[in-house]
Design a protein around this motif. Sequence first.
Motif, mmCIF file in Angstrom:
data_model
loop_
_atom_site.group_PDB
_atom_site.id
_atom_site.type_symbol
_atom_site.label_atom_id
_atom_site.label_comp_id
_atom_site.label_asym_id
_atom_site.label_seq_id
_atom_site.Cartn_x
_atom_site.Cartn_y
_atom_site.Cartn_z
ATOM 1 N N ASN A 275 21.645 27.785 48.661
ATOM 2 C CA ASN A 275 22.416 26.553 48.513
ATOM 3 C C ASN A 275 23.690 26.555 49.349
ATOM 4 O O ASN A 275 24.568 25.716 49.171
ATOM 5 C CB ASN A 275 22.754 26.300 47.046
ATOM 6 N N GLY A 276 23.793 27.518 50.279
ATOM 7 C CA GLY A 276 24.931 27.533 51.196
ATOM 8 C C GLY A 276 26.191 28.163 50.656
ATOM 9 O O GLY A 276 27.237 28.106 51.302
ATOM 10 N N LYS A 277 26.104 28.794 49.494
ATOM 11 C CA LYS A 277 27.269 29.476 48.936
ATOM 12 C C LYS A 277 26.811 30.656 48.093
ATOM 13 O O LYS A 277 25.699 30.656 47.554
ATOM 14 C CB LYS A 277 28.124 28.520 48.108
ATOM 15 N N ILE A 278 27.664 31.659 47.988
ATOM 16 C CA ILE A 278 27.332 32.868 47.236
ATOM 17 C C ILE A 278 28.324 33.015 46.092
ATOM 18 O O ILE A 278 29.539 33.083 46.309
ATOM 19 C CB ILE A 278 27.381 34.109 48.142
ATOM 20 N N ASN A 279 27.805 33.035 44.883
ATOM 21 C CA ASN A 279 28.666 33.163 43.711
ATOM 22 C C ASN A 279 27.892 33.823 42.574
ATOM 23 O O ASN A 279 26.812 34.381 42.783
ATOM 24 C CB ASN A 279 29.226 31.793 43.293
ATOM 25 N N VAL A 280 28.430 33.735 41.380
ATOM 26 C CA VAL A 280 27.822 34.422 40.239
ATOM 27 C C VAL A 280 26.423 33.896 39.936
ATOM 28 O O VAL A 280 25.599 34.601 39.340
ATOM 29 C CB VAL A 280 28.735 34.292 39.001
ATOM 30 N N GLU A 281 26.126 32.670 40.353
ATOM 31 C CA GLU A 281 24.793 32.117 40.105
ATOM 32 C C GLU A 281 23.707 32.947 40.799
ATOM 33 O O GLU A 281 22.595 33.095 40.275
ATOM 34 C CB GLU A 281 24.726 30.663 40.569
ATOM 35 N N ASP A 282 24.025 33.470 41.968
ATOM 36 C CA ASP A 282 23.061 34.320 42.668
ATOM 37 C C ASP A 282 22.818 35.609 41.895
ATOM 38 O O ASP A 282 21.687 36.103 41.812
ATOM 39 C CB ASP A 282 23.575 34.633 44.076
ATOM 40 N N LEU A 283 23.868 36.164 41.299
ATOM 41 C CA LEU A 283 23.727 37.389 40.514
ATOM 42 C C LEU A 283 22.947 37.141 39.223
ATOM 43 O O LEU A 283 22.155 37.982 38.795
ATOM 44 C CB LEU A 283 25.109 37.957 40.194
ATOM 45 N N LEU A 284 23.166 35.964 38.624
ATOM 46 C CA LEU A 284 22.493 35.653 37.368
ATOM 47 C C LEU A 284 20.990 35.448 37.554
ATOM 48 O O LEU A 284 20.232 35.510 36.574
ATOM 49 C CB LEU A 284 23.115 34.399 36.744
ATOM 50 N N LEU A 285 20.552 35.218 38.787
ATOM 51 C CA LEU A 285 19.123 35.059 39.039
ATOM 52 C C LEU A 285 18.332 36.302 38.646
ATOM 53 O O LEU A 285 17.173 36.214 38.230
ATOM 54 C CB LEU A 285 18.882 34.740 40.514
ATOM 55 N N TYR A 286 18.957 37.480 38.792
ATOM 56 C CA TYR A 286 18.264 38.727 38.452
ATOM 57 C C TYR A 286 17.861 38.730 36.983
ATOM 58 O O TYR A 286 16.767 39.185 36.615
ATOM 59 C CB TYR A 286 19.156 39.929 38.754
ATOM 60 N N SER A 287 18.744 38.218 36.132
ATOM 61 C CA SER A 287 18.457 38.152 34.707
ATOM 62 C C SER A 287 17.509 36.997 34.405
ATOM 63 O O SER A 287 16.547 37.148 33.637
ATOM 64 C CB SER A 287 19.757 37.983 33.917
ATOM 65 N N ALA A 288 17.776 35.844 35.020
ATOM 66 C CA ALA A 288 16.967 34.661 34.749
ATOM 67 C C ALA A 288 15.504 34.869 35.146
ATOM 68 O O ALA A 288 14.588 34.392 34.468
ATOM 69 C CB ALA A 288 17.547 33.454 35.475
ATOM 70 N N LYS A 289 15.278 35.575 36.231
ATOM 71 C CA LYS A 289 13.911 35.806 36.707
ATOM 72 C C LYS A 289 13.291 37.085 36.139
ATOM 73 O O LYS A 289 12.138 37.408 36.439
ATOM 74 C CB LYS A 289 13.906 35.893 38.237
ATOM 75 N N LYS A 290 14.083 37.805 35.340
ATOM 76 C CA LYS A 290 13.612 39.018 34.665
ATOM 77 C C LYS A 290 13.011 40.041 35.637
ATOM 78 O O LYS A 290 11.916 40.569 35.430
ATOM 79 C CB LYS A 290 12.583 38.648 33.593
ATOM 80 N N VAL A 291 13.760 40.323 36.690
ATOM 81 C CA VAL A 291 13.254 41.239 37.701
ATOM 82 C C VAL A 291 13.920 42.610 37.662
ATOM 83 O O VAL A 291 13.475 43.536 38.368
ATOM 84 C CB VAL A 291 13.439 40.640 39.127
ATOM 85 N N LEU A 292 14.964 42.769 36.865
ATOM 86 C CA LEU A 292 15.632 44.069 36.796
ATOM 87 C C LEU A 292 14.674 45.137 36.270
ATOM 88 O O LEU A 292 13.875 44.897 35.365
ATOM 89 C CB LEU A 292 16.865 43.997 35.914
ATOM 90 N N MET A 293 14.744 46.311 36.885
ATOM 91 C CA MET A 293 13.912 47.468 36.536
ATOM 92 C C MET A 293 12.440 47.208 36.800
ATOM 93 O O MET A 293 11.553 47.711 36.111
ATOM 94 C CB MET A 293 14.126 47.869 35.071
ATOM 95 N N THR A 294 12.161 46.426 37.836
ATOM 96 C CA THR A 294 10.769 46.193 38.240
ATOM 97 C C THR A 294 10.538 46.765 39.627
ATOM 98 O O THR A 294 11.463 46.940 40.414
ATOM 99 C CB THR A 294 10.404 44.686 38.231
ATOM 100 N N ARG A 295 9.296 47.051 39.903
ATOM 101 C CA ARG A 295 8.934 47.680 41.170
ATOM 102 C C ARG A 295 7.806 46.891 41.821
ATOM 103 O O ARG A 295 6.979 46.270 41.143
ATOM 104 C CB ARG A 295 8.487 49.129 40.910
ATOM 105 N N CYS A 296 7.766 46.892 43.145
ATOM 106 C CA CYS A 296 6.666 46.263 43.866
ATOM 107 C C CYS A 296 5.904 47.336 44.636
ATOM 108 O O CYS A 296 6.389 48.448 44.826
ATOM 109 C CB CYS A 296 7.170 45.177 44.818
ATOM 110 N N SER A 297 4.712 46.982 45.079
ATOM 111 C CA SER A 297 3.919 47.927 45.871
ATOM 112 C C SER A 297 3.034 47.155 46.823
ATOM 113 O O SER A 297 2.647 46.009 46.559
ATOM 114 C CB SER A 297 3.076 48.814 44.962
#
Length: 298
Positions: A275-297
């Motif tokens: 959205n053209g700006k970097i703020n706490v909303e970008d950080l909150l995406l990690y929680s909102a998308k439930k991706v913390l402690m996940t791995r890809c392969s």
Amino acid sequence: MSFGVIGVLIVITLGFIVWKFDYRKLLTFVQPPGTEIGTAFGPEYNVASPSPIEEKTSFAAGSQATLSTELQRLLDLINYYRATNNIRPLLVSPTLNTAANWMANDMASHNYLSHTDSLGRDPFERMSGFGYDYNTWKGENLAGGCDSPPSCFELWKNSPGHNANLLNSNFMVIGLGKAYNSNSTYGWYWATEFGGYNDSPDSDNDGFADNVERYIGTDPLDSCPDNLNDPAWPFDIDNNAYIDVRDILKIAAAGVLLTKEGDPKFNRRYDLNANGKINVEDLLLYSAKKVLMTRCSN
């Protein structure tokens, strides 16, 4: 009504705004959602661009448009302008890009400058014919006679109707086209199509549309990095195929928080919302998308 002022003709009629500057000409058209757009043409109207083709957009796998250097320059000018007015950047829609390229080449080939194309379609019928038939905001800016991105951009910026499209915060995506015919009235023809719905696919199924990943700088066709120098998964800032708090801390440590497009420290890689700006909303995406402690392969 119509009136002339020192060689500049302004004509306003039936919702069209036409500005004519000597040999250069502009047209703009906008439609809010929920209004009638006429008959929606079917796939038979998804015809190939007529010749001559001066600037042709290429498409990689995943239907992601790759802009020519000049069209990318035009998009950069538009997005920087939007950023200075605190409006989110426009992402490239492959559907609207196809429509814009067709329109630019159609005008050049048939020597006209009008929102009504050679098949008799208005902009919204044309967008629908190419597959962009969503009930959302749509708009079109056209220009003829300007031979560079800055020239077209300045003409649009200085025209109230065109400027309104450039700065319309309802628009999220854009398509851009450019064509040249030395035997035509204006030579160069430019088309930009605007839309309020992001129709880009998510080819690698990682939760980010292809055009968002192009904007951020990650690979839209690969959801997992192969090495530490392979940005593939937008959430995986350190490219180690694992999402944890270190990715969030890396954004904070980069010194990019509270920056926006155009600021010296702004870096699109951390603009996860695109959205053209970097703020706490970008950080909150990690929680909102439930991706913390996940791995890809792979």
